[in-house]
Design an enzyme around this catalytic site. Structure first.
Site: not given
Ligand code: RIB
Length: 306
Positions: A14, A42-44, A139, A246, A252, A287
């Site tokens: 990001d 997916g990672a988040n 995604e 944020d 997620d 973040g």
């Protein structure tokens, strides 16, 4: 016993700019901050599961560039199993350009890169067979998502983000569908602005009469919490009032916490309530992954505090 939660999904870097004002077309605006952070839906979600003590296995792809290496190491340092993250030759890793306005609202542009190469063959049947829950988003290629829904033995949780139209008949047998209001509107073609609109649209997805048969629909509602809809009942959980810095990756955070709590407790309502609080806490920090608390940093519910 620790259950394996298999997340099949995207891995991004990001590139985040913070600003008081969004530029209009043709306009240049001086912004006030920039950061390069780990992301990808997916990672988040895998990181949120791992931060809360779950056993997250992530299947996906990165490119053979420094972004991909950094993403893999970051995931490993969070405790995510990356044995099924494939490095794709001659391909760039996924990136997201994100603009965060003061107050927390964001706009995101994603370039898929290696995420667009995630293929059904990347996820062997033996891996699917040892998962207690399979978690996916949109995604990665839709054909891969549909193939995994068809092959999974475990319950499947689909977070249909980013929003796109889907052949709802192909979602038959899904255990959990967790869209936000915008994604629900895209899926159903129905309005989802008011709470009774949300319930009507979610009911359409769970209603047996049209042969879709999704077990549980949970609609995430941002500062309004989340709404659970099954054939038998509707339940609304309110979100705590927080000061948003944020909102990137809040959805997620919800999915990761919901999945992990469901595996821990088997209680869908408890999982939804905890996920609403987890997502709310995440928006108070900057973040996506960077804002996900560990189990010990996660503020307890008011009735269990002290
Ligand atoms: O859901 C937030 C995520 O969407 C960001 O981390 C970005 O990478 C995009 O995938």
């Amino acid at each position: 016993m620790t259950h394996t939660i298999l997340v099949v999904g995207s891995i991004n870097t990001d590139l985040v700019t913070t600003t008081a004002t969004m530029p209009k077309g043709g306009e240049t605006v001086m912004a006030d901050g920039f950061a390069m952070l780990p992301g990808g839906k997916g990672a988040n979600q895998a990181v949120a599961i791992a931060r809360l003590g779950g056993h997250a296995v992530l299947a996906g792809r990165v490119g053979d560039d420094p972004f991909g290496q950094t993403a893999r190491h970051g995931l490993q340092s969070c405790g995510v199993n990356t044995e099924h993250v494939i490095t794709t030759p001659n391909t760039a890793s996924g990136v997201a350009t994100i603009i965060v306005e003061h107050g927390g609202e964001n706009r995101i542009l994603v370039v898929s890169g290696a995420n667009s190469c995630v293929h059904p063959a990347d996820i062997p049947q033996s891996l699917l067979d040892r998962a207690a829950l399979v978690v996916m988003q949109l995604e990665i290629p839709l054909d891969t998502v549909m193939d995994i829904i068809a092959r999974a033995q475990a319950p499947v949780l689909l977070n249909p983000a980013p929003a796109r139209k889907l052949d709802l008949a192909k979602l038959a047998g899904l255990a959990y569908l967790i869209p936000n209001q915008h994604e629900l509107a895209t899926l159903t073609g129905m309005p989802t602005v008011r709470m009774d609109d949300v319930v009507a649209a979610a009911r359409r997805l769970v209603r047996q009469g049209i042969g879709i048969g999704i077990g549980t629909v949970i609609v995430t509602l941002g500062r309004d919490g989340a709404m659970l809809v099954t054939r038998a009942r509707v339940a609304h959980v309110q979100a705590p009032v927080v000061q948003a810095i944020d909102t990137t990756g809040a959805g997620d955070a919800f999915i990761g916490c919901f999945a992990q709590t469901l595996m821990q407790t088997g209680d869908v309502d408890a999982a939804m309530a905890r996920a609403v609080r987890y997502a709310s806490q995440s928006v108070t920090q900057f973040g996506a992954q960077a804002s996900y608390p560990t189990a010990s940093d996660f503020t307890p519910a008011p009735d269990t505090a002290g």
